[in-house]
Motif scaffolding. Structure first.
Motif, short mmCIF file in Angstrom:
data_model
loop_
_atom_site.label_atom_id
_atom_site.label_comp_id
_atom_site.label_asym_id
_atom_site.label_seq_id
_atom_site.Cartn_x
_atom_site.Cartn_y
_atom_site.Cartn_z
N THR A 43 65.37 -11.57 69.37
CA THR A 43 64.58 -12.62 70.01
C THR A 43 64.55 -13.88 69.15
N ARG A 45 63.00 -18.28 69.91
CA ARG A 45 62.34 -19.13 70.91
C ARG A 45 63.31 -19.60 71.98
N ARG A 46 64.53 -19.96 71.58
CA ARG A 46 65.48 -20.50 72.55
C ARG A 46 66.55 -19.49 72.96
N GLY A 47 66.67 -18.41 72.21
CA GLY A 47 67.70 -17.44 72.53
C GLY A 47 69.06 -17.91 72.07
N THR A 52 69.14 -15.77 77.54
CA THR A 52 68.33 -14.56 77.59
C THR A 52 69.00 -13.51 78.47
N TRP A 61 69.56 -9.97 74.03
CA TRP A 61 68.75 -11.12 73.61
C TRP A 61 67.62 -11.38 74.61
N SER A 63 64.41 -14.31 75.07
CA SER A 63 63.72 -15.50 74.60
C SER A 63 62.26 -15.16 74.37
N ASP A 71 55.07 -13.69 76.35
CA ASP A 71 56.42 -13.56 75.80
C ASP A 71 56.51 -12.39 74.83
#
Length: 340
Positions: A43, A45-47, A52, A61, A63, A71
C-alpha cells in the motif's frame, strides 16, 4: 536461533501487508517478501504505476491513506502480518509528529479489529534523554502500535546505508562535495550504521519468528563510527581526504543550514539528523541478529560502496551538471593529506 523449518511454517497461508511500499525501505521489502513466498498486499497513498488492484509476482497493490480510517480498514482486510513503515517528517511540515501518531492509531485500531497476528514496525534508537523530536515521534509510534493489543515487534535502527535513504544522501553529499570538513561537536557522536540488505533481512525475519508478546530489538551494523569517521570513509572510497577544521560552537540550526546548502536536503530533515547525533546512538543489545541466525553483517565500507554503485545516471539537467561540476572541482582541490 530459530530453524528454517520453523520460519517456513510461519509463511504458510499468510498474507502480509506492507505500508509505505513505494518508499526506500518498503519498496525493497515488498520484493523480498514476495521472493520468500508470501502473498503481499502493498500500500501507498497513490499506489504504483499499475494502479490499485494491480498484481504482479504475488503482490497486490491497494491505495491507502493512513489518515483515513476507511482506507486503513480496507488495507488490512484478510492480512495476518502488518508492516508499519510510514513517517511524514520533511517537506516543511511542523505537525508531522501528530500526523504520524494519528496514522499509527488508525493502523493499530484496524489491525486489532481485523485480527492481525502481529505488527512489525521499523523505528529508531530510543534513549532516556537527548532524543530529537523525530526520534521521540518514532518512539511514540511504537508505543501506540504496542497498545493495540496485537503482538508488535519493533526493530530499532540508526542510520540505514543504502541508495535512496535520506540520512545516507546527506552524508554521501557531504563526503563528495566538501572541500574542507567543518567539525561541530555532533560529528564526534558515535552510531552503528546498518546496511539496507541487513535491514531487509531483519524485517523479513520479523514476520516469521515466534512471538507471543510485544518486543523491541536494536538492529545495529557491525561498525561503531563517529559522524566524522563516516564522512572520512565515504570520501576515501572516492579517493579523497578531507582536511578538517574544528567548529565547536556550530549550533544545530546553523549546522542544518550548512547541510542543506551542501546537500540540498530538506532543512527539517537535516536539522533532525544533527539533533539526533547530539549524543551517541549506540545499541543496547545485538541479540536480534543471533535470534534470527543472521550474524554475517555487511561492514560499513562495503555497504557504502554498494550504495554508491547503485546510484542511477544523472539526467542532463542544470542541477545535475552543476552537482557534477562541483564534485569535480572538489576532487581537484589540494588537501589529500590525512585529516587532523
Amino acid at each position: 536461533m530459530f530453524e528454517e523449518s520453523e520460519m517456513a511454517a510461519g509463511r504458510r497461508n499468510k498474507t502480509v501487508l506492507v505500508t509505505g511500499a513505494t518508499g526506500f525501505i518498503g519498496g525493497r521489502l515488498v520484493g523480498a517478501l514476495a521472493e520468500r513466498g508470501y502473498e503481499v498486499v502493498a500500500t501507498s497513498r497513490r499506489g504504483p504505476a499499475g494502479g490499485t488492484g494491480h498484481s504482479a509476482q504475488g503482490v497486490t497493490w491497494r491505495s491507502c491513506d493512513l489518515l483515513d480510517k476507511g482506507d486503513v480498514a480496507e488495507a488490512v482486510r484478510d492480512t495476518k502480518v502488518g508492516y508499519f513503515l510510514v513517517h511524514s517528517m520533511g517537506g516543511g511540515r511542523t505537525d508531522y509528529a501528530a500526523r504520524d501518531r494519528r496514522a499509527a492509531e488508525n493502523f493499530a485500531t484496524a489491525a486489532a479489529r481485523a485480527g492481525l497476528e502481529r505488527i512489525v514496525y521499523l523505528g529508531g534508537p530510543v534513549r532516556e534523554r537527548g532524543m530529537s523530536q523525530h526520534l521521540r515521534s518514532r518512539a511514540e509510534v511504537g508505543e501506540v502500535l504496542r497498545a493495540s493489543g496485537v503482538p508488535t515487534i519493533e526493530l530499532r535502527a540508526s542510520m540505514i546505508v543504502g541508495h535512496g535513504g535520506a540520512s545516507w544522501r546527506i552524508v554521501r553529499d557531504l563526503a563528495k562535495r566538501l572541500p574542507v570538513m567543518l567539525l561541530p561537536a555532533w560529528l564526534n557522536s558515535r552510531t552503528r550504521p546498518v546496511a539496507i540488505d541487513d535491514t531487509i533481512a531483519a524485517l523479513v525475519a520479523a514476520a516469521e519468528i515466534p512471538l507471543e508478546n510485544s518486543v523491541s530489538y536494536d538492529i545495529p551494523g557491525p561498525d561503531t563510527l563517529s559522524g566524522r569517521e563516516i564522512l572520512e570513509r565515504i570520501a576515501a572510497l572516492d579517493d579523497r581526504r578531507i582536511p578538517s577544521v574544528g567548529v565547536p560552537l556550530l549550533t544545530p540550526r546553523l549546522s542544518a543550514a550548512w547541510l542543506r546548502f551542501v546537500s540540498g536536503a530538506d532543512y527539517d530533515l537535516a536539522r533532525e539528523l544533527v539533533v539526533g547525533l547530539a549524543t551517541d546512538l549506540l545499541p543496547e543489545s545485538e541479540r536480534y541478529w543471533e535470534l534470527i541466525g543472521h550474524t554475517e553483517l555487511v561492514p560499513f565500507d562495503a555497504a557504502a560502496r554498494r550504495a554508491l554503485a547503485s546510484e542511477p545516471e544523472r539526467p542532463e539537467g542544470v542541477r545535475a551538471r552543476l552537482a557534477r561540476l562541483e564534485e569535480s572541482l572538489v576532487s581537484r582541490t589540494p588537501g589529500r593529506a590525512r585529516p587532523t
